[in-house]
Scaffold this active site. Sequence first.
Site, mmCIF file in Angstrom:
data_model
loop_
_atom_site.group_PDB
_atom_site.id
_atom_site.type_symbol
_atom_site.label_atom_id
_atom_site.label_comp_id
_atom_site.label_asym_id
_atom_site.label_seq_id
_atom_site.Cartn_x
_atom_site.Cartn_y
_atom_site.Cartn_z
ATOM 1 N N HIS A 171 -7.677 -5.666 0.043
ATOM 2 C CA HIS A 171 -6.470 -4.840 0.144
ATOM 3 C C HIS A 171 -5.400 -5.436 1.052
ATOM 4 C CE1 HIS A 171 -4.126 -1.179 -0.085
ATOM 5 N NE2 HIS A 171 -4.131 -1.057 1.230
ATOM 6 N N SER A 218 0.834 -1.202 0.000
ATOM 7 C CA SER A 218 0.000 0.000 0.000
ATOM 8 C C SER A 218 0.869 1.253 0.000
ATOM 9 C CB SER A 218 -0.959 -0.052 1.196
ATOM 10 O OG SER A 218 -1.974 0.902 1.082
ATOM 11 N N ASP A 268 -9.750 -5.068 -4.499
ATOM 12 C CA ASP A 268 -9.154 -4.109 -3.563
ATOM 13 C C ASP A 268 -10.042 -2.866 -3.520
ATOM 14 O OD1 ASP A 268 -7.554 -2.205 -2.235
ATOM 15 O OD2 ASP A 268 -5.711 -3.101 -2.997
#
Length: 355
Positions: A326, A200, A287
């Site tokens: 995610h 991320s 995601d």
Amino acid sequence: MVPVIIADFWYIGVIYRFLLWIIKVSICIYIFLLGLLPLVFRYSYQVQKKILFLNFVHWPLGIDLSKPETVGIKGARNFYLTTDENVKIGTWQILPQSLINESLPESEESYEALLRNATRPVFLYMHGNSGNRASSHRVELYQLFQRLNFHVICFDYRSYGDSDNVDLSEMGVINDSKFVLEWLIKIVNNSAPIFVWGHSLGTGVSSHVLAILASNDVNPAGLFLESPFNNLADEITEHPLAQIFKHLPWFHWVIVQPLYNNQLRFESDRHIGKIQCPIMILHAEDDNVVPFSLGEKLFNAANELHGYNIEQIQMTRIDSSYGLGHKYICRYKDLPRIIENFVTQSSKKAMPNKN
């Protein structure tokens, strides 16, 4: 009859006042969300940093970061590094499964000696925003690395976890991460290949760090980018929470431009062209934090910058049917095979770093 009519008027009056109150509250909320709050964001650098880094979100709660075993990690030590900017960085060293036995190392020196003499790959993990190095999905990934018989180093940037609470900025977390990677390269000293894994926001951090080091001909064996975005401007624009605002005429001026002007950019699609080691991008179709399309944009940008070299840039698309979203690509059934294949291929190509 008259009392009934009076009662009806009373009920109508109550309903009228209630509806009027609802309208007033709605107008206030509308003004706050679409007027006051965006202006506060535009003119407050502190608010921008808080929303981007989410370092004030402390989870899991009640965890003693000095004791990795409290989150189920065996064969790990907690220690601290002090950067050249005098920032204390909380760090864990996690041993590969093959080095975990009944007699675990008893001292800092013996743990470090195992790292100095590593023969198995070493992974440096750079986490995303919020939480700390003990967050559950991160621990799951460390445990996977451990089962694959890899050494692991993970740490918290400044103002995260038990690292020093100093001012946050893009270059701040870049400098922290660069220091840790350079420390690791010096400790391992070419005895084993080093891989960097960013997740991320950590993909923006790791891409920037490796681009800087590549200019000095310092390169790890490979880079994994899990759930990456191409640049912060696009991530802010495409984030689900931005969808109610993004079509408004002031969105870019109020939300995106201030971040850019304050050097909060994380432009991985620019930095990735300077990275010399092989890169593996991992992204789940479902995601809902960093849309899959942004991972594809980064992949396409990397391909263009590296001349469509399939040995240099790879991408694994994870079907939404797995429901990994995610955070939980670490649970993908084919991930161990993907990691091991990439590590094997990249380790063969890795050249010794020039110090």
